[in-house]
Motif scaffolding. Structure first.
Motif, short mmCIF file in Angstrom:
data_model
loop_
_atom_site.label_atom_id
_atom_site.label_comp_id
_atom_site.label_asym_id
_atom_site.label_seq_id
_atom_site.Cartn_x
_atom_site.Cartn_y
_atom_site.Cartn_z
N PHE A 410 0.86 -1.18 0.00
CA PHE A 410 0.00 0.00 0.00
C PHE A 410 0.89 1.23 0.00
CE2 PHE A 410 -2.34 -3.42 1.94
CZ PHE A 410 -3.65 -3.28 1.45
N CYS A 411 0.89 1.98 -1.10
CA CYS A 411 1.81 3.11 -1.20
C CYS A 411 1.35 4.03 -2.32
CB CYS A 411 3.22 2.58 -1.48
SG CYS A 411 4.46 3.86 -1.59
N GLN A 412 1.13 5.29 -1.97
CA GLN A 412 0.67 6.23 -2.99
C GLN A 412 1.82 6.95 -3.68
OE1 GLN A 412 -2.50 8.20 -0.66
NE2 GLN A 412 -3.90 7.37 -2.20
N ASP A 413 3.03 6.68 -3.23
CA ASP A 413 4.22 7.25 -3.85
C ASP A 413 4.70 6.24 -4.90
OD1 ASP A 413 6.94 7.69 -4.46
OD2 ASP A 413 7.28 8.71 -2.55
N THR A 415 7.06 6.05 -7.04
CA THR A 415 8.48 5.70 -7.11
C THR A 415 8.85 4.72 -6.01
OG1 THR A 415 8.74 8.02 -7.70
CG2 THR A 415 10.76 6.75 -7.38
N LEU A 416 8.44 5.03 -4.79
CA LEU A 416 8.73 4.14 -3.67
C LEU A 416 8.07 2.78 -3.88
CD1 LEU A 416 9.86 3.52 -0.87
CD2 LEU A 416 7.89 4.72 0.14
N ALA A 417 6.83 2.78 -4.34
CA ALA A 417 6.11 1.51 -4.56
C ALA A 417 6.87 0.65 -5.58
CB ALA A 417 4.70 1.79 -5.06
N PRO A 430 7.70 -11.42 -3.24
CA PRO A 430 6.80 -10.68 -4.11
C PRO A 430 5.81 -9.79 -3.35
CG PRO A 430 6.20 -13.01 -4.05
CD PRO A 430 7.45 -12.87 -3.25
N PHE A 431 5.69 -8.54 -3.81
CA PHE A 431 4.71 -7.59 -3.28
C PHE A 431 3.78 -7.20 -4.42
CE2 PHE A 431 8.29 -7.15 -0.43
CZ PHE A 431 7.71 -6.90 0.81
N TRP A 432 2.50 -7.05 -4.11
CA TRP A 432 1.58 -6.60 -5.14
C TRP A 432 0.74 -5.43 -4.62
CZ3 TRP A 432 2.21 -7.36 -9.99
CH2 TRP A 432 1.19 -6.95 -10.88
N PRO A 433 0.58 -4.36 -5.43
CA PRO A 433 -0.11 -3.16 -4.96
C PRO A 433 -1.60 -3.35 -4.71
CG PRO A 433 0.57 -2.94 -7.27
CD PRO A 433 1.19 -4.19 -6.76
N LEU A 434 -2.07 -2.75 -3.65
CA LEU A 434 -3.50 -2.69 -3.32
C LEU A 434 -3.82 -1.23 -3.02
CD1 LEU A 434 -3.85 -5.87 -1.02
CD2 LEU A 434 -4.77 -5.58 -3.32
N PRO A 435 -5.08 -0.83 -3.21
CA PRO A 435 -5.39 0.61 -3.13
C PRO A 435 -5.52 1.16 -1.71
CG PRO A 435 -7.35 -0.65 -3.72
CD PRO A 435 -6.22 -1.64 -3.67
N PRO A 473 0.42 12.10 7.25
CA PRO A 473 0.10 13.18 6.32
C PRO A 473 0.52 12.83 4.89
CG PRO A 473 1.45 13.96 8.18
CD PRO A 473 1.38 12.48 8.28
N PRO A 474 -0.21 13.36 3.91
CA PRO A 474 0.00 12.95 2.51
C PRO A 474 1.39 13.26 1.97
CG PRO A 474 -1.59 14.77 2.67
CD PRO A 474 -1.34 14.29 4.06
N GLU A 475 2.09 14.22 2.55
CA GLU A 475 3.42 14.57 2.00
C GLU A 475 4.50 13.58 2.42
OE1 GLU A 475 1.69 16.37 4.14
OE2 GLU A 475 2.94 17.02 5.83
N ILE A 476 4.19 12.68 3.34
CA ILE A 476 5.19 11.70 3.78
C ILE A 476 5.31 10.56 2.76
CG2 ILE A 476 5.77 10.04 5.62
CD1 ILE A 476 5.94 12.87 6.61
N HIS A 477 6.55 10.18 2.44
CA HIS A 477 6.78 9.03 1.54
C HIS A 477 6.60 7.76 2.36
CE1 HIS A 477 8.36 11.77 -1.47
NE2 HIS A 477 9.10 12.32 -0.52
N TRP A 478 5.38 7.25 2.33
CA TRP A 478 5.01 6.16 3.24
C TRP A 478 4.58 4.91 2.47
CZ3 TRP A 478 -0.56 5.11 4.41
CH2 TRP A 478 -0.73 4.06 5.33
N ALA A 479 5.00 3.76 2.96
CA ALA A 479 4.52 2.49 2.41
C ALA A 479 4.10 1.58 3.56
CB ALA A 479 5.60 1.81 1.58
#
Ligand code: BES
Ligand code: MN
Ligand code: ZN
Length: 513
Positions: A410-413, A415-417, A430-435, A473-479
């Motif tokens: 789970f990551c909205q960044d 590049t990081l994802a 293996p990692f797979w993206p989820l919303p 907060p949304p500005e944090i590069h978070w996963a």
């Protein structure tokens, strides 16, 4: 099993068994011409006649016992050129693990792998070193056994028995043709060894039963590790957690006589002590009974591994200490035991989190997000992270969505994802993206508090992730990494017996390196 290095080409090599990997249709002398010197008998070995190189195929060949290389273990890799680079690495890890285990079963004490023969698995360049790293790591991981509590093993480590008590091979030698062992490949092999040790530490901890591994004991492990590597380690206890206002974290620990711990590790190498850190948070529930929202009996025992996220963070720090990675990294382990009790949190209780937001705990079994939300807030109050990653065995729903060997990402960044996905693929995690869409927040509506800790079963992995999102907060590069599926397996998988896998350790190391 120790790592060794031998230079000087085929005529100088010696090992109980030389290990060679072959694709379908390949011949031994094309794969490893150097062996014509050290083991000339191999080129005419009758045992190779029916060897096809099929995936998982093995042939054990014997030469004259007087030769320095008098045995060969040949492993098939399947079709040449099939699959991606990552898939080929997986095949090699598997074959290397199988070779090490076979040697142990046969009582072969030492094994050697000709490094030149590994170069043909890729284009020249950095890929060769990656292959060396993966082969070493695969061999070491394959040997792992969960037998700390087997009385037969305790009685006699040197037992001459077979099977479970057979001792590991003494060393794995990497065999070079050069006059001296070159630095690049040597370091790559050491990296593979470090990665394996980090994963094995995580497996060992997550396999330890909850009566032997309480939050307090986990904190002891962390401070021992920190002392070994000269890192800073700070440990917050129940009074600290309550005193700071971590109402959600404290609510999870309320029902247990084993006090919670928030463990803070810091790797701050010289010259980087003031950098914006990478902060890694691990879920450390040493046992998850569900609390008053008690889990069903079947399979509850597996919840001794509900600290797999915290174990992965400890594994990462073991590697950071060994590799001397030039990067500032903070590790936070949110450790508690989730138990039913007269003092336990009740469904419907409302707590105030460290952020000030209030949460209605409608299900005490959704405890991971409660310890994590306060730990994430703590991280953001204390540091300005360059990157924030949390790792957790968070939801059964993620297992339903992705199965038992893939983790939710789970990551909205973007590049990081992508970085996490790519690193994971390379090391076999293996990692797979989820919303992380806000629509899932609808599931967490509460009449009483700002929001609830759980809601409908549908989309449960996403709802848990969106719960955590309220604290970042949304500005944090978070996963957020949900490793509930691959963190613990009930059947043996490649290079890992049933139980804890140490999943995410290697991806975290790659991410930091
Ligand atoms: N530790 C579990 C999640 C889990 C389940 C990990 C299976 C590994 C394997 C977590 O604390 C939990 O109980 N989650 C609940 C959440 C629900 C109550 C909203 C779940 O997934 O059922
Ligand atoms: Mn739970
Ligand atoms: Zn849990």
């Amino acid at each position: 099993m120790e790592l060794r290095f031998q230079a000087g080409g085929g005529s100088a090599w010696t090992a109980g068994a030389v290990v060679v990997f072959l694709f379908e249709g390949e011949t031994l002398d094309s794969a490893c011409p150097e062996l014509s010197e050290g083991a000339p008998w191999l080129l005419i070995a009758p045992g190779l006649r029916d060897f096809r190189g099929k995936k998982d195929e093995q042939a054990l060949l014997y030469g004259p016992p007087s030769m320095p290389l008098s045995r060969a273990l040949v492993l098939g890799l399947g079709k040449k050129g099939a699959g991606t680079f990552a898939e080929r690495l997986e095949g090699l890890r598997k074959a290397a693990g199988a070779a090490a285990v076979r040697c142990r079963e046969l009582g072969i004490e030492t094994l050697g792998i000709p490094v030149t023969s590994l170069a043909r698995f890729c284009e020249a360049g950095p890929d060769v070193e990656r292959i060396i790293e993966e082969v070493v790591c695969g061999a070491l991981l394959g040997l792992y056994r969960n037998r700390v509590f087997k009385s037969a093993v305790k009685k006699s480590e040197a037992a001459e028995g077979t099977g479970d008590v057979a001792p590991d091979p003494r060393w794995l030698g990497l065999l070079f043709c050069d006059a001296t062992v070159p630095d690049g490949p040597r370091l790559a092999a050491r990296r593979g060894e470090t990665h394996a040790e980090a994963v094995l530490l995580a497996r060992k901890l997550a396999n330890t039963p909850a009566n032997h591994l309480t939050p307090e004991r986990l904190a002891d492990e962390a401070s021992k590790l920190a002392r070994r590597h000269d890192m800073r380690c700070e440990i917050l206890d129940r009074a600290d957690i309550e005193g700071l206002g971590m109402g959600a974290f404290a609510a999870v620990a309320a029902g247990s006589i084993n006090d919670p711990r928030l463990i803070v590790l810091e790797h701050a190498p010289a010259g980087h002590a003031e950098d914006a850190p990478l902060v890694v948070v691990g879920k450390g529930i040493t046992f998850d009974s569900g609390g008053i929202s008690l889990k069903p009996a079947a399979g509850m025992w597996e919840m001794k591994s509900d600290m797999g996220g915290a174990a992965a963070v400890l594994g990462l720090f073991e590697a950071l200490g060994q590799l001397e990675t030039p990067r500032r990294v903070i590790g936070l382990l949110a450790c508690a035991e989730n138990m039913p009790d007269a003092r336990a949190t009740r469904p419907g209780d409302v707590v105030t989190t460290l952020s000030g937001k209030t949460v209605e705990i409608v299900n005490t079994d959704a405890e991971g997000r409660l310890v994590l939300c306060d730990t994430l807030t703590y991280a953001l109050q204390r540091w300005t992270p360059d990157m924030l990653v949390d790792v957790a065995t968070l939801t059964g729903a993620c297992v339903v969505a992705l199965g038992n060997d893939v983790a939710g990402l789970f990551c909205q960044d973007a590049t990081l994802a992508q970085r996490i996905k790519d690193h994971g693929e390379c090391v076999g995690e293996p990692f797979w993206p989820l919303p992380l869409w806000d629509r899932y927040f609808e599931n967490l509506k509460s009449e009483t508090a700002d929001f609830a800790n759980a809601g409908a079963r549908e989309g449960g992995a996403c709802a848990a992730a969106v719960f955590l999102k309220q604290f970042v907060p949304p500005e944090i590069h978070w996963a957020h990494l949900d490793i509930a599926g691959p963190g613990f397996v009930t059947r043996k998988i490649t290079n890992c017996p049933a139980g804890a896998t140490g999943f995410a350790v290697r991806t975290l190391i790659e991410l930091v390196s």
